[in-house]
Design a protein around this motif. Structure first.
Motif, PDB file in Angstrom:
ATOM      1  N   PRO A 264      33.057  38.872  42.660  1.00 13.16           N
ATOM      2  CA  PRO A 264      33.628  38.561  41.340  1.00 13.16           C
ATOM      3  C   PRO A 264      32.603  37.904  40.419  1.00 13.16           C
TER       4      PRO A 264
ATOM      5  N   ASP B 280      39.502  38.359  40.929  1.00 13.93           N
ATOM      6  CA  ASP B 280      38.670  37.175  41.126  1.00 13.93           C
ATOM      7  C   ASP B 280      39.482  35.985  41.615  1.00 13.93           C
ATOM      8  N   ARG B 281      40.777  35.943  41.309  1.00 14.54           N
ATOM      9  CA  ARG B 281      41.700  34.952  41.849  1.00 14.54           C
ATOM     10  C   ARG B 281      43.000  35.645  42.226  1.00 14.54           C
TER      11      ARG B 281
ATOM     12  N   THR C  42      41.277  35.767  34.040  1.00 13.29           N
ATOM     13  CA  THR C  42      41.376  36.276  35.399  1.00 13.29           C
ATOM     14  C   THR C  42      41.259  37.803  35.371  1.00 13.29           C
TER      15      THR C  42
ATOM     16  N   ARG D 135      40.493  31.333  44.953  1.00 11.21           N
ATOM     17  CA  ARG D 135      39.408  31.891  44.146  1.00 11.21           C
ATOM     18  C   ARG D 135      38.462  32.637  45.067  1.00 11.21           C
ATOM     19  N   HIS D 136      38.383  33.927  44.866  1.00  9.13           N
ATOM     20  CA  HIS D 136      37.525  34.751  45.715  1.00  9.13           C
ATOM     21  C   HIS D 136      36.044  34.496  45.425  1.00  9.13           C
ATOM     22  N   GLU D 137      35.276  34.402  46.487  1.00 12.70           N
ATOM     23  CA  GLU D 137      33.822  34.431  46.377  1.00 12.70           C
ATOM     24  C   GLU D 137      33.269  35.768  46.846  1.00 12.70           C
TER      25      GLU D 137
ATOM     26  N   ARG E 166      41.039  41.679  37.535  1.00 13.50           N
ATOM     27  CA  ARG E 166      41.438  42.433  38.715  1.00 13.50           C
ATOM     28  C   ARG E 166      41.144  43.906  38.492  1.00 13.50           C
TER      29      ARG E 166
ATOM     30  N   ARG F  85      29.521  44.532  41.915  1.00 15.39           N
ATOM     31  CA  ARG F  85      30.368  43.662  41.090  1.00 15.39           C
ATOM     32  C   ARG F  85      31.826  44.116  41.199  1.00 15.39           C
ATOM     33  N   LEU F  86      32.742  43.200  40.937  1.00 14.67           N
ATOM     34  CA  LEU F  86      34.161  43.552  40.982  1.00 14.67           C
ATOM     35  C   LEU F  86      34.464  44.747  40.088  1.00 14.67           C
TER      36      LEU F  86
END
Length: 320
Positions: free
Chosen positions: A320, A95-96, A2, A34-36, A4, A296-297
């Motif tokens: 993400p 991402d989550r 995961t 869960r992020h898209e 962040r 991108r994240l």
């Protein structure tokens, strides 16, 4: 693993550090999301740079959309697999994440996660500005300072769809050229001299009924000068820095002055209603096409640099 974005000290975009972490288990009233797509908003930069004090370390971001992967024992209105979004819950740059279920808005099938993450915070802000802060009526004359930004884009078009006369400003020739294709009544450059006089002329000399100022320091004085006596000054942003209004001068002219906050005006009791109207306006094309810039994240710092440069149009996303 995961991932962040974490802040260990406040400052410029370089303080945004990608890292991996262990995700906690959802509580009884929470879900695992869960992020898209993750929305990037100007307020994120204020949490990052120290304008707002936050306990450190800190994960920025207030907006996102994605798919539920687990639900707490007391969650009844959502289930695994539901697509949801939210507009103000700190900790989005991951991402989550685990998030309170009552902050979430179920997404219709015809609204993608990217669209939701680009629309919800800015669109619900526009909704509260035209429906709650100032109940805009057809025939009113409206000034939108900063109409090329994420909120300003939606606000100007929404006001026009209601039947208002819309005077929109943009901070450069390039942005003004884009806005001129939206069918608004007047488009002015805020970086040229005599802005207040040009706005007043565009209103036929009467002054505007309501000024929505999303820019702040660079335009607030012009917004005040362009208002008719008894008008409404809605100071809803500070993209150029904090603007300060002369309260005594406003009172002498009978001008109402408010500095609204979206989380104060939009809450679990009315957010579904606001989102439903937002999505309907979007479907009908009243808000125009949604312009999205994607990073991108792990490129969150680049996204914040783009906001600081004030060169982007529409909404910025982290993917993400």
């Amino acid at each position: 693993m995961t991932q962040r974005i974490r802040i260990y000290q406040q400052g410029g975009p370089s303080v945004l550090h990608p890292e991996t972490f262990t995700l906690e288990t959802p509580g009884s009233d929470q879900v695992l999301l869960r992020h898209e797509a993750i929305g990037v908003n100007f307020v994120d930069t204020m949490f990052r740079d120290g304008t707002f004090n936050v306990p450190l370390p800190f994960t920025p971001g207030v907006e996102g959309a994605g798919v539920i992967e687990a639900v707490g024992a007391q969650v009844r209105h959502l289930k695994v697999g539901d697509r949801v979004g939210y507009f103000f819950a700190l900790g989005a740059y991951a991402d989550r994440r685990v998030i309170d279920a009552n902050t979430l808005i179920k997404l219709p099938d015809d609204v993608s996660s990217e669209q939701a993450a680009g629309l919800l915070a800015k669109g619900l802000t526009a909704w509260m500005l035209v429906r709650q802060v100032h109940a805009l009526q057809a025939g009113e004359t409206v000034l939108v300072q900063g109409a090329s930004g994420g909120v300003g884009t939606l606000l100007a078009r929404w006001a026009k769809s209601i039947g208002a006369t819309v005077i929109a400003t943009a901070g450069s020739a390039e942005k003004a050229r884009i806005i001129e294709g939206w069918g608004l009544d007047h488009v002015l450059r805020s970086d040229e001299p005599g802005l207040a006089e040009r706005i007043k002329a565009a209103s036929g000399g009467a002054g505007v009924d309501v000024a929505y100022d999303l820019v702040g320091q660079a335009t607030l004085a012009a917004s005040v000068s362009a208002l008719r006596d008894g008008g409404h000054l809605v100071h809803a942003g500070n993209a150029s820095g904090a603007g300060v209004a002369d309260m005594a001068a406003l009172a002498a002219r009978g001008i109402r002055y408010v500095k609204p906050s979206t989380p104060q005006c939009v809450n679990p009791q009315n957010q579904d209603r606001g989102a439903s109207e937002l999505f309907e306006r979007f479907r009908e094309g009243e808000l125009g096409p949604l312009t999205l810039s994607r990073y991108r994240l792990d490129e969150a710092a680049l996204a914040h640099q783009a906001i600081a440069a004030r060169k982007h149009l529409g909404s910025i996303l982290l993917i993400p």
